[in-house]
Design an enzyme around this catalytic site. Sequence first.
Site, mmCIF file in Angstrom:
data_model
loop_
_atom_site.group_PDB
_atom_site.id
_atom_site.type_symbol
_atom_site.label_atom_id
_atom_site.label_comp_id
_atom_site.label_asym_id
_atom_site.label_seq_id
_atom_site.Cartn_x
_atom_site.Cartn_y
_atom_site.Cartn_z
ATOM 1 C CD GLU A 9 -2.824 1.357 2.319
ATOM 2 O OE1 GLU A 9 -3.384 0.389 2.859
ATOM 3 O OE2 GLU A 9 -2.895 2.519 2.759
ATOM 4 C CG HIS A 11 -0.433 5.728 -1.145
ATOM 5 N ND1 HIS A 11 -1.357 4.915 -1.751
ATOM 6 C CD2 HIS A 11 -0.614 5.541 0.190
ATOM 7 C CE1 HIS A 11 -2.070 4.292 -0.838
ATOM 8 N NE2 HIS A 11 -1.637 4.643 0.346
ATOM 9 C CG HIS A 154 -6.303 3.624 0.053
ATOM 10 N ND1 HIS A 154 -6.649 4.896 0.453
ATOM 11 C CD2 HIS A 154 -5.098 3.361 0.604
ATOM 12 C CE1 HIS A 154 -5.674 5.375 1.220
ATOM 13 N NE2 HIS A 154 -4.725 4.465 1.325
ATOM 14 C CG ASP A 280 -0.508 4.340 4.310
ATOM 15 O OD1 ASP A 280 -0.713 4.551 3.098
ATOM 16 O OD2 ASP A 280 -1.160 4.881 5.215
HETATM 17 MN MN MN Z 1 -2.746 4.478 2.253
#
Ligand code: MN
Length: 317
Positions: A9, A11, A154, A280
């Site tokens: 995950e 970005h 998400h 993340d």
């Molecule tokens: Mn995220």
Amino acid sequence: MTVRIITLEEHFASPGLMDRFGRQSFHNKGEQLCDLNERRIAEMDAAGIDMQVLSLTSPGTESLAAEEAVKIASSANDFLATAIERHPSRFAGFAALPTAAPDLAADELERMVCQHGFRGAVINGHIQGRYLDDQFFWPILERAEALQVPVYLHPAPPPQAVIDAYYTGNFSPEVTRMLSTAGWGWHIETAVHILRLILSGAFDRYPKLQIIIGHLGEALPFMLPRIDLVLQPNLTKLQCPMAAYLRENIHYTFSGFNFTAAFLELLLQVGVDRIMFSADYPYGSMEKGRDFLTQLPVSSADREKIAHGNAELLLRL
Ligand code: MN
């Protein structure tokens, strides 16, 4: 720890997304989000991360009308595809989709998977207040199943009506903002989205469809026995008990939830084969995530599954 570590995950932001929403929408992470080159790779090296599976950051294309979403999704996907071509051993990708136009979204997913080797799609929560249980969106689910790629669901902020009714109270607007997002709302919103998706029969229609969620299951593991007990097939008219979908159609990642008790709850409820690592980035720390992974109270074989083995199987990495 020297095992391969894949994070799921992670970005990025494309120039088009930045222009559309403005830098202030990206929590002072604009520079890190836009870099898909040496700076990011140096951070990965410093943290011992071998590969990031990248997705377009929230707010993504889900809040945009179809025509604009088509443009921003396809240019973001092309931007990511170029980065993956430059660094094929370090980056992989989930496609952004113009979800407001489901047939075009399905075609965009197929374009990125078949022509550029993308591993699935990301959908950032509800689509202007509509959820994936709505059959309007099922061309996307159908194509993902046919292509044998997962969809990463998400979190996104809840619709405004929910924020007003639920998260606005006898406390400050600043508290409302955090309560409705990172402090509670993102996660519960995503959990409800998953429950709606299951209850719609989408997984009976598309039984091989796989959805990935982060944050150690968005509170679903804690509620799983209760959900399974109360929402039984004689009520839901589904082919399987609720727990079966949560154990056979959903995968789970960490997303900076470096919390041992929550991890153990997830492990006990769904089993190790459904759990994959994520940090993340750039909102969560790769170092802290890796340290948490390293000290998890699991066997080394299970740690390998979580660090890379399960992701390799699901994403064919
Ligand atoms: Mn995220």
